[in-house]
Design a protein around this motif. Structure first.
Motif, PDB file in Angstrom:
ATOM      1  N   LEU A  21       0.739  -1.253  -0.053  1.00 35.81           N
ATOM      2  CA  LEU A  21       0.173   0.121   0.131  1.00 35.81           C
ATOM      3  C   LEU A  21       0.854   1.204   0.155  1.00 35.81           C
ATOM      4  N   ILE A  22       1.973   1.356   0.921  1.00 35.40           N
ATOM      5  CA  ILE A  22       2.984   2.371   0.917  1.00 35.40           C
ATOM      6  C   ILE A  22       3.703   2.528  -0.474  1.00 35.40           C
ATOM      7  N   ALA A  23       3.892   1.437  -1.139  1.00 37.29           N
ATOM      8  CA  ALA A  23       4.672   1.740  -2.438  1.00 37.29           C
ATOM      9  C   ALA A  23       3.701   2.202  -3.287  1.00 37.29           C
ATOM     10  N   ILE A  24       2.614   1.848  -3.635  1.00 33.89           N
ATOM     11  CA  ILE A  24       1.456   2.443  -4.382  1.00 33.89           C
ATOM     12  C   ILE A  24       1.224   3.729  -4.061  1.00 33.89           C
ATOM     13  N   HIS A  25       1.240   4.028  -2.877  1.00 34.72           N
ATOM     14  CA  HIS A  25       0.880   5.605  -2.517  1.00 34.72           C
ATOM     15  C   HIS A  25       2.124   6.551  -3.072  1.00 34.72           C
ATOM     16  N   GLY A  26       3.225   5.895  -2.549  1.00 33.22           N
ATOM     17  CA  GLY A  26       4.486   6.801  -3.091  1.00 33.22           C
ATOM     18  C   GLY A  26       4.565   6.791  -4.620  1.00 33.22           C
ATOM     19  N   MET A  27       4.421   5.737  -5.318  1.00 36.35           N
ATOM     20  CA  MET A  27       4.401   5.644  -6.852  1.00 36.35           C
ATOM     21  C   MET A  27       3.298   6.459  -7.297  1.00 36.35           C
ATOM     22  N   GLU A  28       2.327   6.581  -6.993  1.00 40.96           N
ATOM     23  CA  GLU A  28       1.262   7.225  -7.555  1.00 40.96           C
ATOM     24  C   GLU A  28       1.104   8.613  -7.395  1.00 40.96           C
ATOM     25  N   THR A  29       1.490   9.191  -6.201  1.00 35.63           N
ATOM     26  CA  THR A  29       1.313  10.609  -5.838  1.00 35.63           C
ATOM     27  C   THR A  29       2.263  11.287  -5.114  1.00 35.63           C
ATOM     28  N   GLY A  30       3.538  10.462  -4.867  1.00 41.45           N
ATOM     29  CA  GLY A  30       4.485  11.008  -3.939  1.00 41.45           C
ATOM     30  C   GLY A  30       3.913  11.189  -2.673  1.00 41.45           C
ATOM     31  N   PHE A  31       3.124  10.295  -2.127  1.00 40.90           N
ATOM     32  CA  PHE A  31       2.541  10.269  -0.901  1.00 40.90           C
ATOM     33  C   PHE A  31       1.536  11.517  -0.694  1.00 40.90           C
ATOM     34  N   GLY A  32       0.866  11.869  -1.862  1.00 42.25           N
ATOM     35  CA  GLY A  32      -0.206  12.584  -1.731  1.00 42.25           C
ATOM     36  C   GLY A  32       0.261  14.141  -2.020  1.00 42.25           C
ATOM     37  N   GLY A  81      -7.924  11.220 -15.528  1.00 41.09           N
ATOM     38  CA  GLY A  81      -9.244  11.290 -14.765  1.00 41.09           C
ATOM     39  C   GLY A  81      -9.112  10.494 -13.529  1.00 41.09           C
ATOM     40  N   GLU A  82      -7.759   9.966 -12.942  1.00 40.40           N
ATOM     41  CA  GLU A  82      -7.550   9.113 -11.595  1.00 40.40           C
ATOM     42  C   GLU A  82      -7.917  10.192 -10.708  1.00 40.40           C
ATOM     43  N   LEU A  83      -8.179   9.685  -9.399  1.00 36.29           N
ATOM     44  CA  LEU A  83      -8.615  10.393  -8.215  1.00 36.29           C
ATOM     45  C   LEU A  83      -7.871  10.125  -7.152  1.00 36.29           C
ATOM     46  N   GLY A  84      -7.448  11.132  -6.360  1.00 33.92           N
ATOM     47  CA  GLY A  84      -6.996  11.065  -5.124  1.00 33.92           C
ATOM     48  C   GLY A  84      -5.478  10.549  -4.749  1.00 33.92           C
ATOM     49  N   HIS A  85      -5.301  10.006  -3.447  1.00 37.03           N
ATOM     50  CA  HIS A  85      -3.938   9.597  -3.142  1.00 37.03           C
ATOM     51  C   HIS A  85      -3.356   8.719  -3.836  1.00 37.03           C
TER      52      HIS A  85
END
Length: 264
Positions: free
Chosen positions: A118-129, A180-184
């Motif tokens: 979960l943390i890796a996805i969060h970091g990869m997708e948005t740099g942790f928001g 069109g992707e959303l959020g964190h």
């Protein structure tokens, strides 16, 4: 009632998609397409607010440019991880896990997905928001639904985005990534509608809230078949589930490698 409404929408989507108006490859036909698509959206159960958002959507030139130029997924794994800042993601990911172990442990108990994934996805997708996108979501996703390149794929997501507007979970002003992707963690609207979870218990699902976003991400992986306690590296059982999150092989491998380093 919400679940019943979602189920009804998903039942209606195939019929709506099949009757969708003709796609196009330039901005010239977008307004006419929207008029036709409004009929299909109404038939799929989209209400007044969603239809108003569709009427206000604008052809997203930057989205089309991004869709035609996805170079990073063609790099080698080493180059991809370097460009995406894998070492920095791992370092910050470890700090986040250490700072709030109870939060991540609660997600693993509920969904069986390890913290590192979960943390890796969060970091990869948005740099942790840090950057969750600057493109109007409704305009981006309806532009892709109209565009002939992948219209069949994006039409259900466009209908889902309009439904999310109806539900008050996004608005015409909500901004996300170019597709069109959303959020964190950058949920496409159809996945947001299907897998969204109220992680913080406030009675609503907000993908721009970290608790809701990560709970929803864990729920997505869980419902795609994540097997608690089993491995997630290539050739291990859960790697196939990571593939459900993103279709690019280099992305999948990067997530698996970073997650393992975070979870050490």
């Amino acid at each position: 009632m919400k679940r019943l409404a979602i189920a009804c929408l998903l039942i209606l989507l195939p019929a709506a998609v099949g009757a969708a108006p003709a796609c196009g490859n330039t901005a010239a036909g977008f307004e006419a397409w929207k008029a036709g698509f409004a009929t299909e959206a109404r038939r799929a159960g989209v209400g007044t607010r969603g239809l108003q958002a569709l009427a206000q959507a604008r052809y997203a030139t930057r989205t089309i440019a991004a869709d035609r130029n996805q170079k990073s997924f063609r790099y080698s794994l080493e180059k991809f991880m370097q460009l995406r800042g894998a070492d920095a993601i791992v370092a910050e990911g470890r700090r986040r896990k250490a700072r709030d172990p109870a939060f991540y442990a609660s997600l693993e108990r509920a969904y069986g997905v390890p913290s590192g994934v979960l943390i890796a996805i969060h970091g990869m997708e948005t740099g942790f928001g840090r950057f969750m996108g600057d493109s109007p979501v409704v305009s981006a996703i309806t532009t892709l639904a109209y565009d002939c390149r992948r219209s069949d794929f994006f039409v259900p997501h466009a209908l889902a985005a309009l439904t999310l507007v109806d539900r008050g979970e996004i608005s015409i002003n909500t901004r996300g990534a170019r597709h069109g992707e959303l959020g964190h963690t950058q949920f496409l609207p159809g996945n947001a509608l299907t897998y969204g979870v109220d992680g913080n218990g406030d009675g609503r699902i907000d993908f721009y809230d970290i608790s809701d976003a990560l709970a929803s991400t864990a729920n997505f992986l869980h419902r795609k078949g994540w097997r608690p306690g089993r491995g997630y590296q290539p050739a291990e059982p859960n790697f196939a589930v990571i593939r459900q999150w993103n279709a690019a092989s280099v992305y999948q491998q990067a997530i698996a490698l970073m997650a393992a380093r975070i979870d050490r």
